[in-house]
Scaffold this motif. Structure first.
Motif, short mmCIF file in Angstrom:
data_model
loop_
_atom_site.label_atom_id
_atom_site.label_comp_id
_atom_site.label_asym_id
_atom_site.label_seq_id
_atom_site.Cartn_x
_atom_site.Cartn_y
_atom_site.Cartn_z
N PHE A 83 34.47 37.58 -46.78
CA PHE A 83 33.31 37.02 -46.09
C PHE A 83 32.02 37.09 -46.89
O PHE A 83 30.98 36.60 -46.44
CB PHE A 83 33.12 37.75 -44.76
N ILE A 84 32.05 37.73 -48.08
CA ILE A 84 30.87 37.78 -48.94
C ILE A 84 31.28 37.39 -50.36
O ILE A 84 32.47 37.38 -50.70
CB ILE A 84 30.24 39.18 -48.96
N LYS A 85 30.28 37.09 -51.21
CA LYS A 85 30.58 36.68 -52.58
C LYS A 85 31.13 37.86 -53.38
O LYS A 85 32.21 37.79 -53.96
CB LYS A 85 29.31 36.14 -53.24
N ASP A 86 30.39 38.94 -53.42
CA ASP A 86 30.85 40.19 -54.05
C ASP A 86 29.84 41.27 -53.72
O ASP A 86 28.78 41.00 -53.15
CB ASP A 86 31.04 40.05 -55.57
N GLY A 87 30.17 42.52 -54.09
CA GLY A 87 29.24 43.61 -53.84
C GLY A 87 29.91 44.82 -53.21
O GLY A 87 31.10 44.80 -52.90
N PRO A 88 29.14 45.89 -53.02
CA PRO A 88 29.70 47.12 -52.46
C PRO A 88 30.11 46.95 -50.99
O PRO A 88 29.48 46.19 -50.25
CB PRO A 88 28.55 48.12 -52.59
N ILE A 89 31.14 47.67 -50.60
CA ILE A 89 31.64 47.61 -49.22
C ILE A 89 31.51 48.96 -48.53
O ILE A 89 31.12 49.05 -47.37
CB ILE A 89 33.12 47.16 -49.18
N ARG B 165 35.02 42.69 -55.92
CA ARG B 165 34.69 42.08 -57.21
C ARG B 165 35.15 40.62 -57.29
O ARG B 165 34.95 39.96 -58.30
CB ARG B 165 35.31 42.90 -58.34
N ASP B 166 35.77 40.14 -56.23
CA ASP B 166 36.24 38.75 -56.18
C ASP B 166 35.11 37.88 -55.66
O ASP B 166 34.67 38.02 -54.51
CB ASP B 166 37.46 38.66 -55.26
N LYS B 167 34.60 36.97 -56.48
CA LYS B 167 33.44 36.17 -56.11
C LYS B 167 33.78 35.04 -55.14
O LYS B 167 32.88 34.38 -54.61
CB LYS B 167 32.78 35.59 -57.37
N SER B 168 35.05 34.81 -54.88
CA SER B 168 35.42 33.75 -53.94
C SER B 168 35.14 34.20 -52.51
O SER B 168 35.15 35.38 -52.20
CB SER B 168 36.89 33.39 -54.10
#
Length: 715
Positions: free
Chosen positions: A433-439, A455-458
């Motif tokens: 649901f997001i491009k990438d970033g910490p969870i 780390r998956d930008k999709s």
């Protein structure tokens, strides 16, 4: 994430092994009498060296262990005398000293006395049940054992058993009497049993039930079983999620983690003297019945070929499960105590529960000519041997793609009653649901925090998103909801807060920590080793995730969360991770405001809140009449009071639900009653006020998106 968890587990085991290398008992061969002492040595060392927040094993620890252990041995205070308790009290502040030198004197003394008192209790209940009960006598029975003191003598002990057994027999008496009346109503020529006969049958049924408990359960327990309870009490003082798995329990645990479950499809847990339902497996007999709910207490179990049920109150969880489980297509009748105190019989046909039925499932929702999607996720499951083979994140992604093919305009992720599961799947799922970033951030004692990132930008779904939660949404569910809330990626609708479990456990095979062990299987220890934190820095421990739109439900006023545990780990916070909120045109604040306004005026939610308060008031009632006339008056009064809440079950939305196209194709060659299971689910969803509001929120998000986007273009 998966590799990180495996690494931490291996590091923990390695450190423990290295520490044990200098201990003489790692190379010694032990005889059976020393097995208990070896186990104490191992678990006390592991707790101090491996637990996330080890507590000092001092006098305070000793006092709390003393109270909890004695209460666990005799919660109804029907075995021990006041003199026994005084004998035990000599050890109140010295159990910690015993544990430090692997001394098990306290256990030996309490165990020997308990065995003596259990043997005496068998004679007491037989004597009590040899004489008729007088149901015309005006007397009461208080089920609140916290207000009950230990008895002083045999006369008081006999009276305690008399009250408890009369209370138990009263329900049998009512069942038999009611059945006789129904037979008479159907056939006027039928000769009803006399009150004397009914009273005798009720006592006989009570005697049979309690003898099953004593003869088939208590007498089956060996000393090692009782010692396992002692060990579990010790480790349980550290936090609610650290527990001991005796060898047999570990086997059962391993079986539950794989293959099939045969029975009624309910997850059970023992809380004090009661066996409670803590989860229903979607598609299983219990779920299909629509008569069982989480927090229901199972009082009795009756097999289809037995005349009377078996009372399982006070029974060990594994023993109770033996009666509840059974072969496919056999019937079992459960006597259930509902949250409001009402008691009912529910007959179920056992079935084979495929674990596939606990996986994610999706439905298309039609509202005012628009299509939306809902995904129900019972847990964050994973195949620990092969992550790529089975994991919740991959399944949810597949369901989203199927729903997108249907042309949905918004998505609901239903995490209600989701108790958690695999952390790696949370990171992967949030990444949909997001491009990438910490969870999520994870911290071990004495270690720097580790930030787990997508780390998956999709992005699989970038449209409006609502997440449904309740008080039973825990652990991995809370990580998911918290991450989406911190990113302002989704609106959270649900209870005031979620469960509040912010800790991570590892299951350690204790046998791996002792070399040349000839003492036998030591079992395993589920150990709290880490704590996780939101990317905004705060823990969900105790506080849970606060919903954006807070709505009442049946759990609103009862104690079900981590905050209600006496020895839960504290809330704390760490530095926030480096993240950027979701870049979109959704107006979250306005949408939340509109939803709160709608919910405050919703008559169904007002009724649900009134019902939740009424249920709490009934839970707080612990004094019951032992005269049959007043017993019936009490039941009738509760039935009358509960009728005003009947409208809750009659609620109906104008929503239409149907399976995605791919699933409809499966119906053509359906061998698992999939269509029937989905139809039942869809009917349930169509009566769900929370899903209805989630759809309203999705529409508001979509509208706000279009308005803000148009305004941006005009600029």
């Amino acid at each position: 994430m998966k590799n990180m968890l495996k690494r931490n587990y291996k590091v923990l085991v390695l450190l423990l092994l290295l520490a044990f290398a200098s201990c003489s008992f790692t190379t010694k061969t032990f005889s059976d009498p020393d097995k208990d002492k070896l186990l104490i040595q191992v678990i006390t060392f592991v707790l101090q060296q491996g637990h996330f927040d080890p507590i000092a094993m001092d006098d305070r620890f000793s006092e709390e262990l003393f109270s909890d252990y004695i209460e666990g041995l005799d919660p109804a205070k029907r075995y021990f005398y006041e003199s026994d308790y005084k004998d035990f009290e000599k050890f109140r502040t010295s159990i910690d000293d015993q544990l430090k030198v692997s001394d098990i004197t306290f256990f030996n003394i309490t165990h020997e006395r308990l065995m003596q008192r259990i043997a005496e209790a068998k004679e007491v209940y037989k004597e009590v049940l040899s004489k008729p009960f007088d149901y015309s006598k005006d007397e009461i029975f208080d089920t609140d054992t916290d207000k009950t003191e230990f008895v002083k003598n045999k006369k008081e002990m006999k009276e305690r058993w008399r009250q408890q057994l009369k209370f138990s027999a009263l329900s049998y008496y009512d069942d038999i009497y009611t059945e006789e009346k129904q037979k008479k109503e159907k056939d006027a020529s039928y000769t009803m049993k006399t009150e004397t006969q009914i009273e005798q049958e009720a006592r006989d049924a009570t005697l049979k039930s309690i003898e099953v408990y004593f003869n088939d359960n208590l007498e089956d327990l060996k000393r090692e079983d009782w010692f396992a309870m002692y060990v579990d009490a010790i480790v349980g003082e550290f936090d609610p999620h650290t527990y001991y798995l005796a060898p047999k329990s570990k086997e059962d645990f391993d079986e539950r983690m794989q293959g099939k479950i045969e029975g009624i499809g309910a997850q059970l847990q023992k809380r004090m003297d009661n066996i409670k339902i803590i989860g229903l497996i979607s598609g299983g007999p219990a779920w299909r019945s629509k008569e069982l709910d989480v927090e229901d207490i199972i009082l009795k179990v009756k097999q289809e070929d037995e005349e009377y049920p078996v009372d399982i109150v006070g029974m060990r969880i594994n023993d109770a499960i033996k009666y509840i489980k059974g072969p496919k297509d056999t019937k079992v009748t459960l006597t259930i105590k509902k949250l409001d105190g009402t008691i009912k019989d529910v007959t179920l046909v056992r079935d084979v529960i495929e674990l596939g039925e606990t996986y994610a499932k999706a439905s298309v929702v039609k509202k005012d000519g628009k299509k939306f999607g809902i995904i129900d996720l019972p847990s964050f499951y994973v195949d620990f041997e092969d992550y790529k083979k089975i994991n919740a994140a991959a399944d949810v992604k597949r369901e989203i793609e199927n729903l997108k093919a249907e042309g949905i305009e918004g998505l609901i992720l239903d995490l209600r009653d989701n108790g958690g599961g695999s952390l790696p799947t949370v990171v992967d799922m949030a990444g949909l649901f997001i491009k990438d970033g910490p969870i999520v951030q994870v911290r071990s004692t004495g270690e720097p925090k580790e930030v787990l990132k997508d780390r998956d930008k999709s992005i699989t779904w970038d449209g409006p998103l609502v997440i449904l939660v309740n008080e039973l949404s825990a652990s991995a569910s809370e990580i998911m909801a918290a991450a989406m809330q911190d990113y302002k990626r989704a609106i959270i609708i649900g209870s005031k807060q979620t469960y509040g479990k912010g800790t991570v456990q590892n299951v350690l095979n204790l046998n791996n920590l002792v070399r040349n062990n000839a003492s036998g299987d030591l079992g395993a220890l589920a150990l709290t080793t880490q704590k996780y934190y939101r990317i905004s820095g705060g823990s969900v421990q105790l506080e849970g995730v606060k919903s954006d739109v807070k709505v009442p439900d049946k759990f609103s006023f009862i104690e079900v969360g981590e905050k209600d545990k006496s020895n839960a780990l504290p809330w704390d916070e760490i530095d926030a991770a480096d993240y950027t909120t979701w870049d979109n045109y959704f107006d979250y604040e306005q949408t939340i405001s509109k939803s709160n306004e709608r919910m405050s005026k919703n008559p169904q939610l007002k009724l649900i809140e009134e019902n939740a308060k009424w249920v709490k008031s009934k839970i707080d009632e612990t004094v019951f009449p032992l005269s049959y006339a007043k017993y019936k008056e009490t039941l009738a009064l509760r039935d009358d009071e509960s009728k005003r809440f009947d409208a809750m079950t009659n609620y109906q939305t104008n929503l239409t639900f149907e399976s995605p196209a791919y699933e409809k194709e499966l119906f053509n060659n359906d061998t698992t009653n999939l269509k029937e299971k989905r139809d039942r689910w869809h009917v349930s969803l169509s009566q769900d006020v929370y899903v209805e509001e989630a759809l309203n929120v999705l529409e508001d998000l979509k509208t706000s998106f279009n308005i803000k986007k148009i305004a941006k273009v005009k600029e």
